[in-house]
Design an enzyme around this catalytic site. Structure first.
Site: not given
Ligand code: E4P
Length: 286
Positions: A107
């Protein structure tokens, strides 16, 4: 491809629980903020026992290795990046993290530095997940930077909930990216709907036939307790938020010509870095 379901969590016990409940998880996404919520991290920080960089990285490795034994398709592992982190620094982390498990997607923020790294990793055959996507321009740039990737090698994570939090309909960004990719014939990027907050989000993503959904533990637990309701044919998603207008972008344009800045991207990068830094003691931060 029919929609695949992932769990958004840094705690392997969540994956185990949901699989035992019969939730068909194909993958898991993690991020720095989720990893620092792991019970072992929380317990140590409560005792004011901070981590060194090596210790927190070792724990992250252990966590994703445990998760990787439970899901086949993908485990997203996020590099540490603040606003000053260089592409070279991200690249070195990416190579290391990719060696942790057999099914990683690395990521990276959908920023200029993140896309520079993604372009190189894709050419090396490494799988990537471009995160913190809040605009169609970012999505166009990701498609352009990763052209030639194998199917499933590139994921793009638009953040629905964080747009909703600002009063904008995050789902409309999903619809727009789907339309833009469909019209341009983009097949090498899979959309991974992220930052889900509610059952409505989950149903709207299923109704839109999004490639992949990642959802938090509690949301999936409650959905499973209710026996996995799916959207009716008549399902309409009308959250009463401001619609994001569709934009025309040519995904064949060289990616560096797109504007990738957005206040939520900056806030997102800073937020992940701050959460990670908060578990490091004075020595660890240097
Ligand atoms: C997933 O890949 C993301 O990092 C995550 O869904 C972010 O979610 P949030 O906006 O609740 O932190």
């Amino acid at each position: 491809m029919s929609t695949h379901l992932y769990l958004d969590s840094g705690d392997p016990q969540h994956t185990r629980d949901l699989l035992e409940q019969g939730v068909l998880l194909a993958g898991v996404t993690t991020n720095p903020s989720l990893v620092v919520r792991h019970p072992e991290v929380v317990a140590r920080i409560e005792q004011k026992e901070y981590f060194t960089k090596n210790e927190i990285n070792a724990l992250y490795k252990q966590i994703v290795q445990e998760i990787a034994t439970m899901v086949d398709e993908s485990v997203s592992v996020e590099v540490y990046a603040n606003c000053d982190t260089t592409a070279r620094e991200m690249l070195e982390q990416a190579w290391e993290m990719n060696g942790w498990i057999h099914n990683a997607h690395i990521k990276l923020p959908a920023t200029p530095a993140g896309l520079t790294v993604a372009e190189q990793l894709v050419a090396e055959g490494i799988r990537v997940n471009l995160t913190l996507c809040f605009t169609q321009e970012q999505a166009a740039a990701v498609a352009s930077a990763t052209v030639g990737a194998a199917p499933g090698q590139v994921l793009l994570s638009p953040f629905i909930g964080r747009l909703d939090d600002k009063g904008q309909n995050g789902m409309s960004l999903i619809y727009h990216i789907q339309r833009m990719y469909h019209e341009a014939g983009v097949e090498h990027v899979r959309l991974l709907a992220a930052s889900l907050r509610s059952r409505e989000h989950l149903l709207a993503c299923y109704a839109a036939d999004v490639d992949i959904i990642t959802a938090p533990y509690q949301l999936l637990l409650e959905w499973s307790d209710d026996d996995f309701p799916m959207p009716e044919e008549s399902f309409m998603y009308e959250p009463g938020l401001i619609e994001i207008p569709y934009e025309e972008h040519d995904v064949h344009t060289p990616w560096r010509s797109f504007t990738l800045q957005h206040p939520l991207v900056t806030a997102g990068v800073e937020g992940f870095a701050e959460d990670w830094d908060a578990v490091l003691g004075e020595v660890g931060r240097k």
